[in-house]
Scaffold this motif. Structure first.
Motif, PDB file in Angstrom:
ATOM      1  N   LEU A  80       0.819  -1.204   0.000  1.00  0.00           N
ATOM      2  CA  LEU A  80       0.000   0.000   0.000  1.00  0.00           C
ATOM      3  C   LEU A  80       0.855   1.257   0.000  1.00  0.00           C
ATOM      4  O   LEU A  80       0.518   2.240  -0.664  1.00  0.00           O
ATOM      5  N   GLU A  81       1.959   1.242   0.724  1.00  0.00           N
ATOM      6  CA  GLU A  81       2.840   2.409   0.737  1.00  0.00           C
ATOM      7  C   GLU A  81       3.394   2.670  -0.661  1.00  0.00           C
ATOM      8  O   GLU A  81       3.504   3.825  -1.091  1.00  0.00           O
ATOM      9  N   ASN A  82       3.702   1.617  -1.386  1.00  0.00           N
ATOM     10  CA  ASN A  82       4.203   1.770  -2.749  1.00  0.00           C
ATOM     11  C   ASN A  82       3.108   2.272  -3.683  1.00  0.00           C
ATOM     12  O   ASN A  82       3.353   3.119  -4.561  1.00  0.00           O
ATOM     13  N   ILE A  83       1.893   1.775  -3.512  1.00  0.00           N
ATOM     14  CA  ILE A  83       0.753   2.233  -4.311  1.00  0.00           C
ATOM     15  C   ILE A  83       0.497   3.718  -4.078  1.00  0.00           C
ATOM     16  O   ILE A  83       0.292   4.494  -5.022  1.00  0.00           O
ATOM     17  N   ILE A  84       0.519   4.137  -2.822  1.00  0.00           N
ATOM     18  CA  ILE A  84       0.285   5.539  -2.483  1.00  0.00           C
ATOM     19  C   ILE A  84       1.408   6.414  -3.028  1.00  0.00           C
ATOM     20  O   ILE A  84       1.162   7.525  -3.533  1.00  0.00           O
ATOM     21  N   LEU A  85       2.637   5.936  -2.977  1.00  0.00           N
ATOM     22  CA  LEU A  85       3.765   6.685  -3.526  1.00  0.00           C
ATOM     23  C   LEU A  85       3.609   6.851  -5.040  1.00  0.00           C
ATOM     24  O   LEU A  85       3.791   7.950  -5.576  1.00  0.00           O
ATOM     25  N   ASN A  86       3.260   5.765  -5.736  1.00  0.00           N
ATOM     26  CA  ASN A  86       3.076   5.838  -7.184  1.00  0.00           C
ATOM     27  C   ASN A  86       1.960   6.813  -7.559  1.00  0.00           C
ATOM     28  O   ASN A  86       2.075   7.548  -8.549  1.00  0.00           O
ATOM     29  N   ALA A  87       0.886   6.820  -6.769  1.00  0.00           N
ATOM     30  CA  ALA A  87      -0.219   7.737  -7.036  1.00  0.00           C
ATOM     31  C   ALA A  87       0.225   9.186  -6.887  1.00  0.00           C
ATOM     32  O   ALA A  87      -0.145  10.053  -7.699  1.00  0.00           O
ATOM     33  N   GLN A  88       1.029   9.457  -5.872  1.00  0.00           N
ATOM     34  CA  GLN A  88       1.506  10.828  -5.675  1.00  0.00           C
ATOM     35  C   GLN A  88       2.414  11.279  -6.808  1.00  0.00           C
ATOM     36  O   GLN A  88       2.318  12.417  -7.280  1.00  0.00           O
ATOM     37  N   TYR A  89       3.284  10.387  -7.264  1.00  0.00           N
ATOM     38  CA  TYR A  89       4.146  10.733  -8.398  1.00  0.00           C
ATOM     39  C   TYR A  89       3.310  11.021  -9.634  1.00  0.00           C
ATOM     40  O   TYR A  89       3.613  11.932 -10.405  1.00  0.00           O
ATOM     41  N   ARG A  90       2.270  10.250  -9.834  1.00  0.00           N
ATOM     42  CA  ARG A  90       1.402  10.481 -10.993  1.00  0.00           C
ATOM     43  C   ARG A  90       0.734  11.848 -10.906  1.00  0.00           C
ATOM     44  O   ARG A  90       0.700  12.596 -11.885  1.00  0.00           O
ATOM     45  N   ILE A  91       0.197  12.178  -9.743  1.00  0.00           N
ATOM     46  CA  ILE A  91      -0.465  13.474  -9.570  1.00  0.00           C
ATOM     47  C   ILE A  91       0.503  14.620  -9.800  1.00  0.00           C
ATOM     48  O   ILE A  91       0.188  15.601 -10.479  1.00  0.00           O
ATOM     49  N   MET A  92       1.705  14.490  -9.265  1.00  0.00           N
ATOM     50  CA  MET A  92       2.689  15.567  -9.391  1.00  0.00           C
ATOM     51  C   MET A  92       3.143  15.768 -10.833  1.00  0.00           C
ATOM     52  O   MET A  92       3.570  16.871 -11.199  1.00  0.00           O
ATOM     53  N   ARG A  93       3.048  14.717 -11.635  1.00  0.00           N
ATOM     54  CA  ARG A  93       3.400  14.855 -13.051  1.00  0.00           C
ATOM     55  C   ARG A  93       2.204  15.296 -13.886  1.00  0.00           C
ATOM     56  O   ARG A  93       2.366  15.931 -14.921  1.00  0.00           O
ATOM     57  N   ASP A  94       0.997  14.951 -13.451  1.00  0.00           N
ATOM     58  CA  ASP A  94      -0.199  15.365 -14.176  1.00  0.00           C
ATOM     59  C   ASP A  94      -0.507  16.838 -13.949  1.00  0.00           C
ATOM     60  O   ASP A  94      -1.037  17.509 -14.848  1.00  0.00           O
ATOM     61  N   VAL A  95      -0.188  17.350 -12.755  1.00  0.00           N
ATOM     62  CA  VAL A  95      -0.513  18.735 -12.405  1.00  0.00           C
ATOM     63  C   VAL A  95       0.675  19.398 -11.710  1.00  0.00           C
ATOM     64  O   VAL A  95       0.997  19.040 -10.575  1.00  0.00           O
ATOM     65  N   PRO A  96       1.350  20.342 -12.373  1.00  0.00           N
ATOM     66  CA  PRO A  96       2.371  21.132 -11.667  1.00  0.00           C
ATOM     67  C   PRO A  96       1.692  21.968 -10.574  1.00  0.00           C
ATOM     68  O   PRO A  96       0.868  22.828 -10.862  1.00  0.00           O
ATOM     69  N   ILE A  97       2.025  21.691  -9.333  1.00  0.00           N
ATOM     70  CA  ILE A  97       1.319  22.288  -8.196  1.00  0.00           C
ATOM     71  C   ILE A  97       2.057  23.539  -7.717  1.00  0.00           C
ATOM     72  O   ILE A  97       3.267  23.526  -7.513  1.00  0.00           O
ATOM     73  N   ASP A  98       1.288  24.624  -7.551  1.00  0.00           N
ATOM     74  CA  ASP A  98       1.893  25.889  -7.146  1.00  0.00           C
ATOM     75  C   ASP A  98       2.624  25.791  -5.812  1.00  0.00           C
ATOM     76  O   ASP A  98       3.642  26.459  -5.596  1.00  0.00           O
ATOM     77  N   ALA A  99       2.108  24.961  -4.912  1.00  0.00           N
ATOM     78  CA  ALA A  99       2.740  24.832  -3.596  1.00  0.00           C
ATOM     79  C   ALA A  99       4.139  24.241  -3.687  1.00  0.00           C
ATOM     80  O   ALA A  99       4.933  24.367  -2.751  1.00  0.00           O
ATOM     81  N   ASP A 100       4.451  23.595  -4.822  1.00  0.00           N
ATOM     82  CA  ASP A 100       5.762  22.976  -4.996  1.00  0.00           C
ATOM     83  C   ASP A 100       6.755  23.911  -5.681  1.00  0.00           C
ATOM     84  O   ASP A 100       7.893  23.524  -5.947  1.00  0.00           O
ATOM     85  N   ARG A 101       6.337  25.133  -5.991  1.00  0.00           N
ATOM     86  CA  ARG A 101       7.245  26.077  -6.648  1.00  0.00           C
ATOM     87  C   ARG A 101       8.282  26.594  -5.654  1.00  0.00           C
ATOM     88  O   ARG A 101       7.951  26.974  -4.531  1.00  0.00           O
ATOM     89  N   LYS A 102       9.521  26.592  -6.093  1.00  0.00           N
ATOM     90  CA  LYS A 102      10.628  27.055  -5.255  1.00  0.00           C
ATOM     91  C   LYS A 102      11.546  27.962  -6.073  1.00  0.00           C
ATOM     92  O   LYS A 102      11.462  28.020  -7.298  1.00  0.00           O
ATOM     93  N   GLN A 103      12.435  28.655  -5.347  1.00  0.00           N
ATOM     94  CA  GLN A 103      13.464  29.481  -5.978  1.00  0.00           C
ATOM     95  C   GLN A 103      14.797  29.212  -5.287  1.00  0.00           C
ATOM     96  O   GLN A 103      14.835  28.910  -4.086  1.00  0.00           O
ATOM     97  N   GLN A 104      15.861  29.317  -6.060  1.00  0.00           N
ATOM     98  CA  GLN A 104      17.211  29.191  -5.501  1.00  0.00           C
ATOM     99  C   GLN A 104      18.109  30.218  -6.162  1.00  0.00           C
ATOM    100  O   GLN A 104      18.076  30.379  -7.382  1.00  0.00           O
ATOM    101  N   THR A 105      18.878  30.912  -5.358  1.00  0.00           N
ATOM    102  CA  THR A 105      19.768  31.942  -5.888  1.00  0.00           C
ATOM    103  C   THR A 105      21.226  31.561  -5.673  1.00  0.00           C
ATOM    104  O   THR A 105      21.550  30.706  -4.841  1.00  0.00           O
ATOM    105  N   GLY A 106      22.084  32.203  -6.423  1.00  0.00           N
ATOM    106  CA  GLY A 106      23.506  31.959  -6.289  1.00  0.00           C
ATOM    107  C   GLY A 106      24.300  32.864  -7.204  1.00  0.00           C
ATOM    108  O   GLY A 106      23.753  33.802  -7.800  1.00  0.00           O
ATOM    109  N   ASN A 107      25.574  32.620  -7.306  1.00  0.00           N
ATOM    110  CA  ASN A 107      26.453  33.361  -8.214  1.00  0.00           C
ATOM    111  C   ASN A 107      27.013  32.424  -9.272  1.00  0.00           C
ATOM    112  O   ASN A 107      27.449  31.310  -8.951  1.00  0.00           O
ATOM    113  N   LEU A 108      26.988  32.868 -10.513  1.00  0.00           N
ATOM    114  CA  LEU A 108      27.663  32.118 -11.557  1.00  0.00           C
ATOM    115  C   LEU A 108      29.170  32.184 -11.323  1.00  0.00           C
ATOM    116  O   LEU A 108      29.659  33.081 -10.647  1.00  0.00           O
ATOM    117  N   VAL A 109      29.883  31.233 -11.882  1.00  0.00           N
ATOM    118  CA  VAL A 109      31.339  31.194 -11.758  1.00  0.00           C
ATOM    119  C   VAL A 109      31.945  31.575 -13.103  1.00  0.00           C
ATOM    120  O   VAL A 109      31.595  30.987 -14.138  1.00  0.00           O
TER     121      VAL A 109
END
Length: 218
Positions: free
Chosen positions: A29-58
């Motif tokens: 069941l844990e594997n089934i639930i994990l697979n379902a979450q991966y499917r949802i995350m690929r079917d719908v880009p979720i705003d809550a998962d948006r992140k930013q990262q900053t840095g300096n180029l070299v």
């Protein structure tokens, strides 16, 4: 339907399918639930998962690391400044890596400049800051410009040691239907129940997708 916890979801899957732990073990069941979450995350880009990262180029380095755990890159800003992520900046245009290699095939000093393009460069072997893949830049930076990467990150997944997350609290019915479709696929039927919950999931995920798009229009 209100938000759902991991324990409640496990119970509902067993109740809907009318099978117990002798048929659907905790690990299964844990594997089934994990697979379902991966499917949802690929079917719908979720705003809550948006992140930013900053840095300096070299200076002279044509690649940067993809942010740890990134699902996909939304965009990259490069600033004129080398000390602050404010002021004049440009969004890089995404291209294939072959285009970048043809555009400026050399990293020598005379060919460097402020980057205009980026491409995903592969080499991902994990989900950390140093092994989530590389991003190829062109031209190769001629200074240590500040940059900001916009991306979607894989969130903490629902599991026995993480009993709720954004999807379980805000998309519980869709998560349940997706899990049921995954479960009936695992159980190899009945086919009509697999079709039923697959259709229910697709209906709910379309509503959820429209909600995410609607938030970006406000």
């Amino acid at each position: 339907m209100a938000g759902i916890s991991y324990t409640t979801l496990v119970t509902q899957i067993r109740n809907y399918t009318e099978v117990d732990s002798n048929v659907l073990s905790t690990d299964q069941l844990e594997n089934i639930i994990l697979n379902a979450q991966y499917r949802i995350m690929r079917d719908v880009p979720i705003d809550a998962d948006r992140k930013q990262q900053t840095g300096n180029l070299v200076t002279g380095q044509e690649t940067i690391n993809s942010p740890g755990g990134s699902l996909f890159i939304r965009g990259i800003q490069v600033y004129d400044s080398t000390s602050a992520t404010t002021g004049a900046n440009t969004y890089l245009e995404k291209k294939d890596v072959t285009y970048l290699q043809e555009y400026v095939p050399s990293t020598e000093s005379s060919k460097r400049g402020k980057p205009k393009y980026y491409a995903m460069f592969g080499n991902a072997t994990g989900d950390g800051d140093t092994n989530s893949g590389r991003i190829f830049l062109s031209p190769t930076p001629d200074s240590t410009y500040k940059f900001r990467v916009h991306y979607n990150k894989m969130p903490a997944t629902l599991a026995s040691d993480n009993t709720t997350n954004y999807v379980s609290l805000n998309f519980p019915n869709g998560l349940l239907y997706c899990c049921l479709a995954e479960t009936y696929g695992f159980l190899k039927g009945p086919a009509d129940m697999l079709t039923l919950y697959e259709q229910k999931y697709k209906q709910e995920v379309q509503k959820f997708a429209n909600e995410q798009v609607g938030r970006r229009r406000r």
